[in-house]
Write a protein that holds these residues in place. Structure first.
Motif, PDB file in Angstrom:
ATOM      1  N   VAL A  50       0.830  -1.204   0.000  1.00  0.00           N
ATOM      2  CA  VAL A  50       0.000   0.000   0.000  1.00  0.00           C
ATOM      3  C   VAL A  50       0.867   1.259   0.000  1.00  0.00           C
ATOM      4  O   VAL A  50       0.569   2.228  -0.701  1.00  0.00           O
ATOM      5  N   CYS A  51       1.936   1.258   0.766  1.00  0.00           N
ATOM      6  CA  CYS A  51       2.846   2.414   0.809  1.00  0.00           C
ATOM      7  C   CYS A  51       3.490   2.660  -0.545  1.00  0.00           C
ATOM      8  O   CYS A  51       3.592   3.817  -0.998  1.00  0.00           O
ATOM      9  N   VAL A  52       3.921   1.597  -1.207  1.00  0.00           N
ATOM     10  CA  VAL A  52       4.542   1.730  -2.524  1.00  0.00           C
ATOM     11  C   VAL A  52       3.529   2.276  -3.528  1.00  0.00           C
ATOM     12  O   VAL A  52       3.833   3.182  -4.312  1.00  0.00           O
ATOM     13  N   SER A  53       2.326   1.751  -3.493  1.00  0.00           N
ATOM     14  CA  SER A  53       1.279   2.202  -4.402  1.00  0.00           C
ATOM     15  C   SER A  53       0.979   3.684  -4.189  1.00  0.00           C
ATOM     16  O   SER A  53       0.903   4.460  -5.154  1.00  0.00           O
ATOM     17  N   PHE A  54       0.832   4.086  -2.945  1.00  0.00           N
ATOM     18  CA  PHE A  54       0.519   5.484  -2.647  1.00  0.00           C
ATOM     19  C   PHE A  54       1.664   6.402  -3.070  1.00  0.00           C
ATOM     20  O   PHE A  54       1.433   7.509  -3.580  1.00  0.00           O
ATOM     21  N   LEU A  55       2.905   5.960  -2.875  1.00  0.00           N
ATOM     22  CA  LEU A  55       4.066   6.761  -3.263  1.00  0.00           C
ATOM     23  C   LEU A  55       4.117   6.960  -4.772  1.00  0.00           C
ATOM     24  O   LEU A  55       4.333   8.079  -5.254  1.00  0.00           O
ATOM     25  N   VAL A  56       3.891   5.895  -5.523  1.00  0.00           N
ATOM     26  CA  VAL A  56       3.935   5.984  -6.983  1.00  0.00           C
ATOM     27  C   VAL A  56       2.851   6.916  -7.501  1.00  0.00           C
ATOM     28  O   VAL A  56       3.101   7.792  -8.348  1.00  0.00           O
ATOM     29  N   ILE A  57       1.636   6.762  -6.987  1.00  0.00           N
ATOM     30  CA  ILE A  57       0.526   7.600  -7.433  1.00  0.00           C
ATOM     31  C   ILE A  57       0.762   9.066  -7.055  1.00  0.00           C
ATOM     32  O   ILE A  57       0.457   9.979  -7.829  1.00  0.00           O
ATOM     33  N   THR A  58       1.317   9.301  -5.861  1.00  0.00           N
ATOM     34  CA  THR A  58       1.586  10.666  -5.426  1.00  0.00           C
ATOM     35  C   THR A  58       2.619  11.341  -6.317  1.00  0.00           C
ATOM     36  O   THR A  58       2.479  12.516  -6.687  1.00  0.00           O
ATOM     37  N   VAL A  59       3.667  10.612  -6.669  1.00  0.00           N
ATOM     38  CA  VAL A  59       4.707  11.169  -7.539  1.00  0.00           C
ATOM     39  C   VAL A  59       4.130  11.590  -8.885  1.00  0.00           C
ATOM     40  O   VAL A  59       4.407  12.683  -9.392  1.00  0.00           O
ATOM     41  N   PHE A  60       3.297  10.726  -9.468  1.00  0.00           N
ATOM     42  CA  PHE A  60       2.709  11.066 -10.759  1.00  0.00           C
ATOM     43  C   PHE A  60       1.685  12.188 -10.630  1.00  0.00           C
ATOM     44  O   PHE A  60       1.520  12.986 -11.550  1.00  0.00           O
ATOM     45  N   ALA A  61       0.997  12.256  -9.491  1.00  0.00           N
ATOM     46  CA  ALA A  61       0.032  13.337  -9.284  1.00  0.00           C
ATOM     47  C   ALA A  61       0.738  14.686  -9.207  1.00  0.00           C
ATOM     48  O   ALA A  61       0.236  15.694  -9.707  1.00  0.00           O
ATOM     49  N   LEU A  62       1.919  14.703  -8.595  1.00  0.00           N
ATOM     50  CA  LEU A  62       2.644  15.957  -8.400  1.00  0.00           C
ATOM     51  C   LEU A  62       3.469  16.357  -9.620  1.00  0.00           C
ATOM     52  O   LEU A  62       3.546  17.540  -9.964  1.00  0.00           O
ATOM     53  N   PHE A  63       4.094  15.382 -10.260  1.00  0.00           N
ATOM     54  CA  PHE A  63       5.042  15.697 -11.330  1.00  0.00           C
ATOM     55  C   PHE A  63       4.618  15.180 -12.700  1.00  0.00           C
ATOM     56  O   PHE A  63       5.325  15.401 -13.685  1.00  0.00           O
ATOM     57  N   GLY A  64       3.497  14.493 -12.764  1.00  0.00           N
ATOM     58  CA  GLY A  64       3.061  13.922 -14.038  1.00  0.00           C
ATOM     59  C   GLY A  64       2.806  14.972 -15.107  1.00  0.00           C
ATOM     60  O   GLY A  64       3.146  14.786 -16.277  1.00  0.00           O
ATOM     61  N   GLN A  65       2.219  16.103 -14.699  1.00  0.00           N
ATOM     62  CA  GLN A  65       1.934  17.154 -15.672  1.00  0.00           C
ATOM     63  C   GLN A  65       3.219  17.724 -16.274  1.00  0.00           C
ATOM     64  O   GLN A  65       3.270  18.034 -17.465  1.00  0.00           O
ATOM     65  N   GLY A  66       4.248  17.861 -15.436  1.00  0.00           N
ATOM     66  CA  GLY A  66       5.521  18.352 -15.946  1.00  0.00           C
ATOM     67  C   GLY A  66       6.141  17.394 -16.945  1.00  0.00           C
ATOM     68  O   GLY A  66       6.711  17.817 -17.954  1.00  0.00           O
ATOM     69  N   ILE A  67       6.005  16.117 -16.664  1.00  0.00           N
ATOM     70  CA  ILE A  67       6.529  15.107 -17.596  1.00  0.00           C
ATOM     71  C   ILE A  67       5.794  15.173 -18.922  1.00  0.00           C
ATOM     72  O   ILE A  67       6.400  15.103 -19.998  1.00  0.00           O
ATOM     73  N   LEU A  68       4.479  15.329 -18.870  1.00  0.00           N
ATOM     74  CA  LEU A  68       3.686  15.423 -20.098  1.00  0.00           C
ATOM     75  C   LEU A  68       4.053  16.661 -20.898  1.00  0.00           C
ATOM     76  O   LEU A  68       4.159  16.610 -22.129  1.00  0.00           O
ATOM     77  N   ALA A  69       4.244  17.791 -20.199  1.00  0.00           N
ATOM     78  CA  ALA A  69       4.599  19.025 -20.897  1.00  0.00           C
ATOM     79  C   ALA A  69       5.957  18.886 -21.582  1.00  0.00           C
ATOM     80  O   ALA A  69       6.145  19.362 -22.709  1.00  0.00           O
TER      81      ALA A  69
END
Length: 205
Positions: A50-69
């Motif tokens: 659960v911790c790993v899942s939450f960490l991965v989702i949080t990272v993409f939530a915070l930085f995913g838009q920057g990666i897409l841009a």
């Protein structure tokens, strides 16, 4: 009247992630991956996954838009791709599938494949990133955070008490819930693709 939490978005986030991450469907997989281990080891694996899942989702939530841009990928394009991926997962849930990842005795299955990609898979990541786009106000951000945490709490409880749950609803019950989840997920996937196509046609992409 100002609200502290956007209840509609909270419900949508929780239901969407619940259907995608499918806590009841993780029971057979979790039990097979932790078979033969001590009770303490099983509980530790549930917490770590659960911790790993939450960490991965949080990272993409915070930085995913920057990666897409950086990669010049539009949200509608990501939404369409995510919808197609969710549709494939939905078809697997509806028609039946067998997840049997290869494991070794000392492999920490809580990290891979439990934490990711079983829990924090492409579908969940895309869904959270799309919700982030919609969360502009404090109540909406609170709803997104609480909904995401709530689903992970349910995931932890499901795996933590997986043996008892399996004895209660039995394999037939797990299969029934999994099929229902597949039906709901397929509807969400079709809606995501339809919204993406509408955005492309209107020139918002």
């Amino acid at each position: 009247m100002n609200e502290l939490i956007h209840l509609t978005l909270l419900t949508e986030v929780f239901v969407t992630l619940f259907v995608i991450m499918d806590p009841p469907g993780t029971i057979p997989v979790f039990l097979s991956l932790t078979a033969g281990r001590s009770v303490a080891s099983v509980r530790k694996a549930a917490w770590q996954a659960v911790c790993v899942s939450f960490l991965v989702i949080t990272v993409f939530a915070l930085f995913g838009q920057g990666i897409l841009a950086y990669m010049h990928i539009s949200i509608p394009a990501l939404q369409c791709a995510g919808g197609l991926l969710l549709l494939l997962v939905a078809l697997e849930l509806l028609m039946g599938y067998d997840k049997d990842p290869a494991t070794s005795g000392e492999t920490n299955v809580a990290l891979v494949p439990l934490g990711t990609p079983l829990l924090a898979g492409p579908g969940a990541i895309v869904a959270v990133m799309l919700f982030v786009q919609r969360a502009d106000t404090a109540p909406e951000i609170s709803a997104l955070v609480i909904g995401t945490i709530g689903v992970h709490i349910v995931l932890w409880l499901t795996m933590r008490f997986s043996v008892r749950i399996l004895k209660l609803i039995r394999e037939g019950g797990v299969m029934l819930v999994t099929r229902i989840a597949g039906l709901l997920l397929s509807a969400i996937a079709v809606q995501m693709v339809a919204d993406a196509v509408r955005a492309f046609i209107s020139g918002d992409a």
